[in-house]
Design a protein around this motif. Sequence first.
Motif, PDB file in Angstrom:
ATOM      1  N   VAL A  22       0.831  -1.200   0.000  1.00 46.23           N
ATOM      2  CA  VAL A  22       0.000   0.000   0.000  1.00 46.23           C
ATOM      3  C   VAL A  22       0.868   1.253   0.000  1.00 46.23           C
ATOM      4  CG1 VAL A  22      -1.744   1.319   1.276  1.00 46.23           C
ATOM      5  CG2 VAL A  22      -1.884  -1.168   1.202  1.00 46.23           C
ATOM      6  N   THR A 110      -4.372   8.397   0.559  1.00 45.88           N
ATOM      7  CA  THR A 110      -5.046   8.347  -0.732  1.00 45.88           C
ATOM      8  C   THR A 110      -6.493   7.888  -0.513  1.00 45.88           C
ATOM      9  OG1 THR A 110      -4.208   6.112  -1.119  1.00 45.88           O
ATOM     10  CG2 THR A 110      -2.944   7.943  -2.080  1.00 45.88           C
ATOM     11  N   PRO A 111      -7.413   8.345  -1.354  1.00 42.95           N
ATOM     12  CA  PRO A 111      -8.828   8.019  -1.154  1.00 42.95           C
ATOM     13  C   PRO A 111      -9.136   6.521  -1.131  1.00 42.95           C
ATOM     14  CG  PRO A 111      -8.616   9.813  -2.711  1.00 42.95           C
ATOM     15  CD  PRO A 111      -7.226   9.295  -2.449  1.00 42.95           C
ATOM     16  N   ASP A 112      -8.317   5.710  -1.769  1.00 49.43           N
ATOM     17  CA  ASP A 112      -8.574   4.264  -1.805  1.00 49.43           C
ATOM     18  C   ASP A 112      -7.988   3.518  -0.605  1.00 49.43           C
ATOM     19  OD1 ASP A 112      -5.940   4.691  -2.584  1.00 49.43           O
ATOM     20  OD2 ASP A 112      -5.972   3.146  -4.140  1.00 49.43           O
ATOM     21  N   ASN A 113      -7.298   4.222   0.291  1.00 48.70           N
ATOM     22  CA  ASN A 113      -6.670   3.575   1.441  1.00 48.70           C
ATOM     23  C   ASN A 113      -7.631   3.605   2.637  1.00 48.70           C
ATOM     24  OD1 ASN A 113      -5.055   2.648   3.522  1.00 48.70           O
ATOM     25  ND2 ASN A 113      -3.231   3.727   2.802  1.00 48.70           N
ATOM     26  N   VAL A 114      -8.623   2.739   2.573  1.00 45.83           N
ATOM     27  CA  VAL A 114      -9.663   2.693   3.600  1.00 45.83           C
ATOM     28  C   VAL A 114      -9.095   2.358   4.988  1.00 45.83           C
ATOM     29  CG1 VAL A 114     -11.823   1.555   4.286  1.00 45.83           C
ATOM     30  CG2 VAL A 114     -11.447   2.219   1.898  1.00 45.83           C
ATOM     31  N   ASP A 117      -7.609   5.529   6.440  1.00 49.42           N
ATOM     32  CA  ASP A 117      -8.676   6.473   6.767  1.00 49.42           C
ATOM     33  C   ASP A 117      -9.347   6.077   8.080  1.00 49.42           C
ATOM     34  OD1 ASP A 117     -10.729   8.631   6.122  1.00 49.42           O
ATOM     35  OD2 ASP A 117     -11.991   6.833   6.253  1.00 49.42           O
ATOM     36  N   HIS A 150      -0.812   8.249 -10.099  1.00 52.82           N
ATOM     37  CA  HIS A 150      -0.882   8.369  -8.634  1.00 52.82           C
ATOM     38  C   HIS A 150      -2.222   8.974  -8.235  1.00 52.82           C
ATOM     39  CE1 HIS A 150       0.248   9.258  -4.512  1.00 52.82           C
ATOM     40  NE2 HIS A 150       1.403   8.650  -4.705  1.00 52.82           N
ATOM     41  N   ALA A 151      -2.842   8.431  -7.227  1.00 49.92           N
ATOM     42  CA  ALA A 151      -4.080   8.983  -6.683  1.00 49.92           C
ATOM     43  C   ALA A 151      -3.772  10.283  -5.946  1.00 49.92           C
ATOM     44  CB  ALA A 151      -4.719   7.977  -5.723  1.00 49.92           C
ATOM     45  N   GLU A 153      -3.349  12.851  -2.934  1.00 47.53           N
ATOM     46  CA  GLU A 153      -2.991  12.702  -1.520  1.00 47.53           C
ATOM     47  C   GLU A 153      -3.839  13.692  -0.733  1.00 47.53           C
ATOM     48  OE1 GLU A 153      -1.023  10.596   0.086  1.00 47.53           O
ATOM     49  OE2 GLU A 153       0.056   9.651  -1.577  1.00 47.53           O
TER      50      GLU A 153
END
Length: 164
Positions: A22, A110-114, A117, A150-151, A153
């Motif tokens: 990740v 990043t928004p996809d790193n649940v 978060d 890259h997503a 940040e």
Amino acid sequence: MIDTPRVEDGAAIWRIARDSEVLDLNSSYSYLLWCRDFADTSVVARDASGEPMGFVTGYVRPQRPEILVVWQVAVDGAHRGKGIAGTLLDALTDRVVRDLGITGIETTVTPDNVPSDRMFTAYAARRGAVLDREVLFDGGLFPEDGSSAHAPEVLYRIGPLTSG
């Protein structure tokens, strides 16, 4: 056991970051430097044999010396799901609030790193701190292109902090 990282931990920390699948992986050299130059603002969790099984790296933001920037958080796959990352973050916060006068932290997710978060949202709630989010770096600023783009940040600002 929660401990201050030592230079000898750099290789293990690099492997944990690599195996996370990740994190953006930095050079192995940078993890050695991190353990030398930013040990006061970083922590490791050690297993029964003393080997690192998780870490949080951070630094004091030069323009805002009351802010700790949390650079990376990772736990070895065999030890995930046990609350180690949150424990590390709490231990580091307690230390830097007490020793360095830190009043807030910043990190990017990043928004996809649940999982990250959730961890930082739970951390803010545990500490009774406000969590603000805003895009810090749009994905287009990064040199990657195509399928490896890259997503964005997202900057997480958490504070004010007190020792727990």
